[in-house]
Write an enzyme that holds these catalytic residues in place. Sequence first.
Site, PDB file in Angstrom:
ATOM      1  NE  ARG A 249      -3.803  -2.200   2.409  1.00 56.10           N
ATOM      2  CZ  ARG A 249      -3.591  -3.426   2.876  1.00 56.10           C
ATOM      3  NH1 ARG A 249      -2.426  -3.718   3.424  1.00 56.10           N
ATOM      4  NH2 ARG A 249      -4.528  -4.353   2.791  1.00 56.10           N
ATOM      5  CE  LYS A 276      -8.046  -1.238   4.624  1.00 58.58           C
ATOM      6  NZ  LYS A 276      -8.577  -1.380   3.241  1.00 58.58           N
ATOM      7  CG  HIS A 346      -5.402   0.431  -3.891  1.00 56.53           C
ATOM      8  ND1 HIS A 346      -6.011  -0.621  -4.537  1.00 56.53           N
ATOM      9  CD2 HIS A 346      -5.456   0.129  -2.572  1.00 56.53           C
ATOM     10  CE1 HIS A 346      -6.421  -1.510  -3.652  1.00 56.53           C
ATOM     11  NE2 HIS A 346      -6.097  -1.085  -2.451  1.00 56.53           N
ATOM     12  NE  ARG A 349      -2.824  -3.193  -2.000  1.00 58.82           N
ATOM     13  CZ  ARG A 349      -2.317  -4.034  -1.116  1.00 58.82           C
ATOM     14  NH1 ARG A 349      -0.990  -4.099  -0.954  1.00 58.82           N
ATOM     15  NH2 ARG A 349      -3.091  -4.823  -0.394  1.00 58.82           N
ATOM     16  CG  HIS A 373      -6.078  -8.547   0.169  1.00 60.21           C
ATOM     17  ND1 HIS A 373      -6.351  -8.778  -1.157  1.00 60.21           N
ATOM     18  CD2 HIS A 373      -5.831  -7.215   0.268  1.00 60.21           C
ATOM     19  CE1 HIS A 373      -6.284  -7.645  -1.829  1.00 60.21           C
ATOM     20  NE2 HIS A 373      -5.962  -6.680  -0.981  1.00 60.21           N
ATOM     21  CE1 TYR A 383      -4.166 -25.021   6.081  1.00 61.71           C
ATOM     22  CE2 TYR A 383      -6.294 -23.921   5.906  1.00 61.71           C
ATOM     23  CZ  TYR A 383      -5.523 -25.063   5.818  1.00 61.71           C
ATOM     24  OH  TYR A 383      -6.125 -26.237   5.472  1.00 61.71           O
TER      25      TYR A 383
END
Length: 420
Positions: A249, A276, A346, A349, A373, A383
Amino acid sequence: MPKLIVPLTDIQVRNAKTKDKPYKLFDGGGLYLDVMPSGSRIWRFKYRQQNGKENRLTFGPYPEVTLQDARERRLETRRLMLQGVDPGKHRDDAKRRLTDRAANTFERIAREWYANKVPTWSERTAKNMIVRLEADIFPRIGSRPITELKHRDIIEALRKIEERGATEIAKRLKAVCSQIFSYAIQCGLAERNQVVDMKDVLKSRRASHFAAIDADELPAFLASLERNEARMFQPTRIALRLMLLIFVRTSELIETPWSEIDLEKGEWIIPWQRMKRGKLTVNPDTTNHHVCLSRQAIALLRELHAITGGSKYLFPNQRDPKKPISNNTLLVVLGRMGYKGRMTGHGFRALAMSTIKERLGYRHEVVDRQLAHAPRDKVASAYDRAQFLAERKKMMQDWADYIDVLSLRPTVTGARTASP
């Protein structure tokens, strides 16, 4: 037998002469006119409290309060007494309510709400919140008692924000105002939330993704970056290259201190507090993010270190080196390159996500972990995020090599680049 009192007439009241001492003109039922040596004439009402103690109320001066007005107030007061209400206490309660209403302005309650919420927010959120309220809301409705505000008052304040094109800010401040009203209701300072049912007063805006070029446009972008017709300084060019190579980011890149990067080991680990999802007030993600540096990214960082290594940040602000560059810096540069409205910070990404999956054949979840994310379901969240670390390192090197290959190819507008 009680003394019979003959009601007053308007002429008697109007012609009441002053004397050396105060005297009273009685109208009956506890109402009388106090005539003062100074010439002032004041209506008063005498009554007995439930404990038998005598008390008086002042109805106001004559002629502002007429004989008829005074009699109406006497009737209202006697009705209260028949209901078991002490007129003096009723008067004092009414005065207190008026005082409270005047004191409980929207701004005062909003600041109290803000003070209660600050501990749950990040420093940036807290700063942005108070700046927006002070700039857009308080000047218009802040001084008004919250109980006197109507739908129209709030709508006009929000539409002023819309008029300058800040539709998203207007939408967010509408939600903030609703929270402030809700807080006032819970504190017993208001009875109705004037915002909660304002669903269609602001302009609707079609949801859109951040602007981003696609894989076919990447060769032209790389060529433009190489030509540097926008006359960027070297650190800015390196910033764009790093955004392309590692697609973190924008804030995560420009706010990076050199202390996070180990050039000898070729490692860059962003502490979870800067991520974030690490800034969430509820269930923050406490996983540090491994950026996974390719050889090309490490080379760029070494080049940058020779320029800004003496500063705290990778990209120090020219005016104040103790601070990083602003979020808008890269957006402005992209505009100068001719990509205004077509590419954003952004957007790197989005470009990486689609291209790496479609052209390099990597699985969605591997790219998703590199983007930091949140897992979309509870099974995935069970996980460890680092389970794809080896695969992510290989992917990031393949991505850097892919970009290098594109940089060497001639750019043909509209041509489709073959997958390596």
